[in-house]
Design a protein around this motif. Sequence first.
Motif, PDB file in Angstrom:
ATOM      1  N   SER A  54       0.834  -1.199   0.000  1.00  8.96           N
ATOM      2  CA  SER A  54       0.000   0.000   0.000  1.00  8.96           C
ATOM      3  C   SER A  54       0.868   1.247   0.000  1.00  8.96           C
ATOM      4  O   SER A  54       2.040   1.235   0.406  1.00  8.96           O
ATOM      5  N   VAL A  55       0.283   2.335  -0.464  1.00 10.22           N
ATOM      6  CA  VAL A  55       0.905   3.651  -0.413  1.00 10.22           C
ATOM      7  C   VAL A  55      -0.167   4.614   0.073  1.00 10.22           C
ATOM      8  O   VAL A  55      -1.363   4.420  -0.191  1.00 10.22           O
ATOM      9  N   GLY A  56       0.230   5.639   0.816  1.00 11.37           N
ATOM     10  CA  GLY A  56      -0.786   6.534   1.350  1.00 11.37           C
ATOM     11  C   GLY A  56      -0.211   7.791   1.954  1.00 11.37           C
ATOM     12  O   GLY A  56       0.957   8.149   1.731  1.00 11.37           O
ATOM     13  N   VAL A  57      -1.049   8.451   2.739  1.00 13.83           N
ATOM     14  CA  VAL A  57      -0.665   9.702   3.385  1.00 13.83           C
ATOM     15  C   VAL A  57      -1.432   9.813   4.697  1.00 13.83           C
ATOM     16  O   VAL A  57      -2.534   9.263   4.835  1.00 13.83           O
ATOM     17  N   GLY A  58      -0.835  10.469   5.657  1.00 13.68           N
ATOM     18  CA  GLY A  58      -1.491  10.646   6.949  1.00 13.68           C
ATOM     19  C   GLY A  58      -1.247  12.025   7.509  1.00 13.68           C
ATOM     20  O   GLY A  58      -0.261  12.690   7.165  1.00 13.68           O
TER      21      GLY A  58
ATOM     22  N   LEU B 275      -4.455   0.300  -1.468  1.00  8.56           N
ATOM     23  CA  LEU B 275      -3.881  -1.032  -1.635  1.00  8.56           C
ATOM     24  C   LEU B 275      -3.289  -1.171  -3.031  1.00  8.56           C
ATOM     25  O   LEU B 275      -3.825  -0.650  -4.010  1.00  8.56           O
ATOM     26  N   LEU B 276      -2.175  -1.918  -3.108  1.00  4.14           N
ATOM     27  CA  LEU B 276      -1.461  -2.098  -4.367  1.00  4.14           C
ATOM     28  C   LEU B 276      -1.283  -3.584  -4.665  1.00  4.14           C
ATOM     29  O   LEU B 276      -1.542  -4.447  -3.823  1.00  4.14           O
ATOM     30  N   GLY B 277      -0.809  -3.881  -5.863  1.00  4.29           N
ATOM     31  CA  GLY B 277      -0.371  -5.220  -6.213  1.00  4.29           C
ATOM     32  C   GLY B 277      -1.427  -6.284  -6.033  1.00  4.29           C
ATOM     33  O   GLY B 277      -2.619  -6.085  -6.321  1.00  4.29           O
ATOM     34  N   ASP B 278      -0.991  -7.436  -5.533  1.00 14.97           N
ATOM     35  CA  ASP B 278      -1.896  -8.578  -5.393  1.00 14.97           C
ATOM     36  C   ASP B 278      -2.985  -8.342  -4.355  1.00 14.97           C
ATOM     37  O   ASP B 278      -4.057  -8.949  -4.437  1.00 14.97           O
TER      38      ASP B 278
ATOM     39  N   SER C 148     -12.929  -2.700  -1.209  1.00 21.77           N
ATOM     40  CA  SER C 148     -12.390  -1.495  -1.822  1.00 21.77           C
ATOM     41  C   SER C 148     -10.895  -1.422  -1.550  1.00 21.77           C
ATOM     42  O   SER C 148     -10.434  -1.807  -0.472  1.00 21.77           O
ATOM     43  N   SER C 149     -10.145  -0.910  -2.516  1.00 21.36           N
ATOM     44  CA  SER C 149      -8.702  -0.716  -2.324  1.00 21.36           C
ATOM     45  C   SER C 149      -8.401   0.592  -1.615  1.00 21.36           C
ATOM     46  O   SER C 149      -7.254   0.851  -1.245  1.00 21.36           O
TER      47      SER C 149
END
Length: 267
Positions: free
Chosen positions: A207-211, A233-236, A248-249
Amino acid sequence: MAIPQSASAQTAFTLPAPPFEVPMLPSPSGNWTVMVGIGGEYTPDFVGSKNGKFLPIPIFSIRRAGSIDQFRGPRDSASIALLDVGNFRAGPAFKYVSSRKSDKYSELTGLGDVKAAYELGGFVEYYPVDWLRLRTELRQGFGGHSGAVADVSADVIVPLIQRLTISAGPRFTWKSTKATEPYFGVDAAQALASGLPMYDARGGAHSVGVGSQISYRINPQWEVHAYVEYQKLLGDAADSPLVKLRGSSNQTTVGLGASYSFDFRIR
């Protein structure tokens, strides 16, 4: 960014001498600050869910007393800063991952339960400047999953007014196959029971994100904070039929918390 202050009157403990010395590991004797607290957050029912629930969240950390900064991010695992030198800290970290019960949510019907996991590892954090914290955690899972997890984050820390601080920054998580498969894979028996297609979930970028967080220090002992964390969420994980067909991703968490700090001394 922060003026070191004594959290409270010190309590003294005397530890027995260790049976042997570990090279490069500093002595535990001296003054320490413990942070304990409780929070609550509205978070997805399970990773990949499109619905949410409210959960209590414990807060715990130990660091050398008198550290320059007292910042704690909402994604930080429980940790002990055994090595605390200038703008650099490192030490053990622990995270608890709650179990996933298939009978609690209709989306999980037929997928079976995933037991609670205990992730043990360590963290490293560094302040290249007073207003920027870089932190990495690497943990190994036991129980519900037996894979490796790496969390990387950066936080820009800005004081708005006295005692009121806002922070924000990017996040990234990597997980091995053994940490991904139990939650996003669908084997033949699960496919038959759930109606979802079979899926072999492998590890990689998770996953990649921001907070962002806003905190207010009432006094040297008490602090309250509110935060929001978003991850994609990323990838598999993102491609899992559980996520694509029933979830949901996009994962968002909103939370509130309060913590209390106190000092103790090891002789």
